[in-house]
Write an enzyme that holds these catalytic residues in place. Structure first.
Site, PDB file in Angstrom:
ATOM      1  CB  SER A 126      61.208 -27.696 -30.614  1.00 48.89           C
ATOM      2  OG  SER A 126      59.903 -27.910 -31.059  1.00 48.89           O
ATOM      3  CG  HIS A 239      57.344 -25.447 -27.296  1.00 43.74           C
ATOM      4  ND1 HIS A 239      57.869 -26.685 -27.026  1.00 43.74           N
ATOM      5  CD2 HIS A 239      57.854 -25.099 -28.518  1.00 43.74           C
ATOM      6  CE1 HIS A 239      58.648 -27.075 -28.022  1.00 43.74           C
ATOM      7  NE2 HIS A 239      58.661 -26.125 -28.934  1.00 43.74           N
TER       8      HIS A 239
END
Length: 261
Positions: A126, A239
């Protein structure tokens, strides 16, 4: 007392979910600050590659999870995961890829100087993707760099994540329109000429936290510069990958790292 960047100031044992891996909370020195992080060491005297784990999020979002660090250590690495400044008892305040990059740089040095570490790989998840790329740019001797669901363009993050704009304006000091240099400073795409390490890009194409466009831009720029890059895109995932796919990807990416002598 004078400390060097990456020097360990304090090391306290931490309960490990795996008896073969020793966990410690480490306090280390980074540009005048005392920073905390989690160190995972396979027991024994054997030498291993180092694995610098650069977390995502900010503050309590995306905190370093002991189980995740141990998972990577079990693949045959000595793993260090900085919490970043201002977190879990560390000095200062993190600023989303600004001066807090120094915490990653000093953590790289900490692993380099570990008596049982051969060479150091860099991993970022991330917003840790920005940290990983900046660290590999800073240290051309990095063995490899992996970004997973990684940010590569801070301008794009501001555009895509309306929910993060308030935080970004607070920690960066304003908008990209008002302070383009501050966002450029935090965007590794502009500095990839200096990168030497091979790069692996991993991204779920359904990611709504960090769009796959970050990885597409990174890959395109690396290829334009004739840098070594591999990419694994997963059409169906967001994600966060399902646990079984996540485990397999951990095995695959660590094998990829070890293949880059």
């Amino acid at each position: 007392m004078n400390f060097e960047n990456g020097q360990i100031i304090d090391k306290q044992r931490f309960p490990s979910p795996n008896p073969a891996i020793e966990l410690s909370v480490v306090t280390y020195y980074a540009n005048g600050l005392h920073i905390k992080g989690l160190l995972a060491e396979p027991k024994g005297e054997e030498l291993y590659d180092g694995f610098l784990y650069l977390r995502g999020g900010i503050k309590n979002v995306g905190k370093v999870r002991p189980g995740r660090i141990v998972q990577f250590a079990c693949e045959g690495f000595i793993v260090f995961a900085p919490f970043y400044r201002g977190n879990q008892g560390g000095d200062g305040n993190e600023d989303f890829g600004g001066d807090d990059r120094q915490d990653a740089f000093a953590a790289f040095t900490l692993l380099q100087e570990h008596i049982r570490v051969k060479r150091v790989h860099v991993f970022g998840f991330s917003r840790g993707g920005v940290m990983a790329l900046l660290t590999a740019i800073q240290f051309p001797e990095a063995a490899s760099v992996v970004t997973w669901g990684g940010v590569s363009d801070m301008f794009l993050t501001y555009v895509e994540r309306k929910d993060l704009r308030r935080m970004m304006k607070r920690v960066i000091g304003g908008t990209p329109t008002k302070f383009p240099d501050r966002y450029k400073y935090r965007t590794p795409l502009f500095q990839l000429e200096k990168l030497q390490a091979p790069v692996l890009i991993i991204h779920g194409e359904q990611d709504r936290n960090v769009s796959a466009e970050h990885s597409f831009r990174l890959e395109k720029r690396l290829k334009a510069l004739n840098k070594k890059v591999d990419s694994w895109y997963f059409k169906e995932y967001t994600h966060y990958f399902p646990p079984n796919v996540n485990r397999k990807t951990v095995e695959d990416l660590t094998s990829w790292m070890k293949s880059h002598e």
